[in-house]
Enzyme design. Structure first.
Site, mmCIF file in Angstrom:
data_model
loop_
_atom_site.group_PDB
_atom_site.id
_atom_site.type_symbol
_atom_site.label_atom_id
_atom_site.label_comp_id
_atom_site.label_asym_id
_atom_site.label_seq_id
_atom_site.Cartn_x
_atom_site.Cartn_y
_atom_site.Cartn_z
ATOM 1 N N GLY A 223 1.032 -1.319 -0.476
ATOM 2 C CA GLY A 223 0.063 0.518 0.738
ATOM 3 C C GLY A 223 0.827 1.151 0.322
ATOM 4 C CB ALA A 224 2.758 2.604 -2.309
ATOM 5 C CG ASP B 96 -0.531 0.893 -4.213
ATOM 6 O OD1 ASP B 96 -0.718 1.345 -3.189
ATOM 7 O OD2 ASP B 96 -1.814 0.598 -5.178
ATOM 8 N NE ARG C 182 -18.301 4.604 7.018
ATOM 9 C CZ ARG C 182 -18.581 4.185 8.474
ATOM 10 N NH1 ARG C 182 -18.159 3.843 9.769
ATOM 11 N NH2 ARG C 182 -20.383 5.018 8.520
ATOM 12 N NE ARG D 192 -19.015 -0.189 13.222
ATOM 13 C CZ ARG D 192 -18.470 -0.925 14.306
ATOM 14 N NH1 ARG D 192 -17.732 0.195 15.092
ATOM 15 N NH2 ARG D 192 -19.578 -1.980 15.166
ATOM 16 C CG ASN E 282 -10.241 -2.047 4.446
ATOM 17 O OD1 ASN E 282 -10.380 -1.712 2.752
ATOM 18 N ND2 ASN E 282 -9.965 -0.755 5.233
ATOM 19 C CG HIS F 118 -7.533 3.530 16.186
ATOM 20 N ND1 HIS F 118 -6.313 4.483 17.079
ATOM 21 C CD2 HIS F 118 -7.182 3.580 15.266
ATOM 22 C CE1 HIS F 118 -5.322 4.653 16.051
ATOM 23 N NE2 HIS F 118 -4.817 4.543 15.324
HETATM 24 N N1 APR Z 1 -3.453 -4.578 -2.690
HETATM 25 C C1 APR Z 1 -1.955 -3.518 -2.608
HETATM 26 N N2 APR Z 1 -2.169 -2.815 -1.929
HETATM 27 C C2 APR Z 1 -4.275 -1.950 -2.117
HETATM 28 C C3 APR Z 1 -5.160 -2.934 -2.758
HETATM 29 C C4 APR Z 1 -4.138 -4.303 -2.517
HETATM 30 N N3 APR Z 1 -5.363 -5.372 -2.799
HETATM 31 N N4 APR Z 1 -5.982 -2.424 -2.394
HETATM 32 C C5 APR Z 1 -5.763 -1.152 -1.967
HETATM 33 N N5 APR Z 1 -4.429 -0.434 -2.258
HETATM 34 C C6 APR Z 1 -3.646 0.890 -1.948
HETATM 35 C C7 APR Z 1 -4.172 1.463 -3.318
HETATM 36 O O1 APR Z 1 -4.178 1.754 -3.888
HETATM 37 C C8 APR Z 1 -3.843 2.848 -1.769
HETATM 38 O O2 APR Z 1 -2.458 3.016 -2.667
HETATM 39 O O3 APR Z 1 -3.932 0.596 -0.512
HETATM 40 C C9 APR Z 1 -3.464 2.553 -0.348
HETATM 41 C C10 APR Z 1 -4.181 2.957 0.807
HETATM 42 O O4 APR Z 1 -3.885 4.299 0.859
HETATM 43 P P1 APR Z 1 -4.961 5.570 0.874
HETATM 44 O O5 APR Z 1 -5.866 5.351 0.278
HETATM 45 O O6 APR Z 1 -3.906 6.540 0.804
HETATM 46 O O7 APR Z 1 -4.976 5.314 2.494
HETATM 47 P P2 APR Z 1 -3.671 5.489 3.989
HETATM 48 O O8 APR Z 1 -4.845 6.854 4.283
HETATM 49 O O9 APR Z 1 -2.294 5.099 3.196
HETATM 50 O O10 APR Z 1 -4.711 4.622 5.262
HETATM 51 C C11 APR Z 1 -4.431 2.932 4.354
HETATM 52 O O11 APR Z 1 -4.598 2.830 7.400
HETATM 53 O O12 APR Z 1 -4.733 4.018 8.900
HETATM 54 C C12 APR Z 1 -5.506 3.283 7.953
HETATM 55 O O13 APR Z 1 -7.347 3.237 7.848
HETATM 56 C C13 APR Z 1 -6.559 3.876 6.884
HETATM 57 O O14 APR Z 1 -6.801 1.852 6.144
HETATM 58 C C14 APR Z 1 -6.682 2.919 6.529
HETATM 59 C C15 APR Z 1 -4.380 2.447 6.083
#
Ligand code: APR
Length: 316
Positions: free
Chosen positions: A9-10, A33, A82, A88, A95, A175
């Protein structure tokens, strides 16, 4: 040998974590990602900053799990936020699917790694990662309480005009609304907090910490906090890499009442001793009756999410 850390997740937190880790200079970072080009672009940009800051960190971005092979630590931030109209429970299920998929792929490449979770709802996601990895619970844990504790400490330091280093506090439980600040053990330079801040004002500060995530979401309007959550993960990684034996509030598995909080087989925010092998011990702190009641309430909320996942065959 340099340690290898994969960040699955980048997005906001993942990329910011890569930044904190790059500042260390002593690790190799893989940003993974599913979005084509995005992790590669962020990794390259960060790599190009290294000569400026004088760090020899290696950073690569990828959409290919093979590039994550033999990671020492895999951080999972992958998930969806969300969206309007999403309940929820909908978010929980979506997720859970993402975390299950990411965990399976990650452990296939790195069977000896330590998994650190950040995806929300955090404690429930730890259950999914534990199941899908087949790892011992000592190697699967999540970031929760360091962030809530840091928010509380930051607000107390501001209130009293002292260094954050002087403020000692622990926040346990889940949290946000469910967090359990241990007021009795909170002190500033050894002085109990109740002697420094009147109860009513302290209540307001606790409330602000409790709603800290929401305060930032309301300001940002798109997205949620990412600097402090990723800094918290970086601290956990540092504790593992250096076998520091730090006692930090993390989402940890209680198994057979480990830590003695009367909570079984559940992930929950509790103080844990983190070292080279992951969670070495769930540390017991004596709670007041009120704190214990709040912790049990928090445990019940996590249990509810676990039950939803079980009812939907996402956990067994
Ligand atoms: N495999 C890999 N990456 C994925 C997948 C997957 N199957 N599905 C989604 N992603 C990636 C998205 O492409 C996105 O780049 O996960 C990344 C999530 O990044 P953001 O949407 O920027 O979210 P972020 O603010 O980093 O938060 C990530 O942490 O604090 C918690 O609630 C928050 O669940 C959230 C997580």
């Amino acid at each position: 040998m340099r340690k290898k850390i994969t960040i699955a997740g980048a997005g906001q937190t993942g990329a910011t974590l890569a930044h904190w880790l790059a500042l260390r200079g002593d690790v190799d970072v893989v940003l993974f990602d599913i979005v084509d080009g995005m992790p590669q672009g962020k990794a390259l940009d960060l790599l190009e900053a290294m000569p400026i800051i004088g760090s020899d960190a290696h950073i690569v971005g990828t959409n290919d799990w093979e590039a994550t092979k033999d990671s020492d630590i895999v951080v999972i931030t992958s998930g969806l936020p969300r969206k309007p109209g999403m309940s929820r429970d909908d978010l929980l299920k979506v997720n859970a699917g993402i975390v299950a998929d990411v965990t399976r792929n990650a452990v296939a490449q790195s069977p000896n790694s330590i998994l650190i979770l950040l995806t929300n709802p955090l404690d429930a996601m730890c259950h999914v990662a534990l199941q899908e990895s087949g790892f011992p619970a000592s190697r699967v844990f999540g970031q929760a309480g360091i962030l809530d504790t840091a928010r509380f400490r930051a607000f107390l330091a501001m209130e009293l005009n002292v260094s954050v280093a002087e403020v000692n506090a622990y926040v346990l439980g889940g949290h946000g609304d469910d967090m359990v600040p241990l007021i009795g053990s909170t002190n500033v330079g050894g002085i109990p907090i109740s002697k420094l801040i009147p109860a009513e004002r302290l209540g307001q500060i606790v409330d602000r910490a409790r709603k800290g995530g929401g305060e930032i979401v309301a300001l940002l309007k798109t997205g949620s906090a990412f600097y402090a959550p990723s800094a918290a993960i970086a601290q956990m990684i540092d504790a593992v890499l250096n076998d520091r034996k730090r006692i930090l509030p993390c989402s940890v598995y209680t198994g057979d009442n480990e830590g003695g909080y009367d909570v079984n087989n559940l992930y929950l925010g509790l103080p844990a001793r983190l070292g080279a092998t992951g969670v070495e011990k769930v540390v017991h702190i004596d709670l007041t009756e009120e704190e214990n009641a709040a912790l049990q309430k928090s445990a019940a909320s996590v249990q509810e999410l676990v039950t939803v996942l079980k009812d939907n065959d996402l956990l067994h």
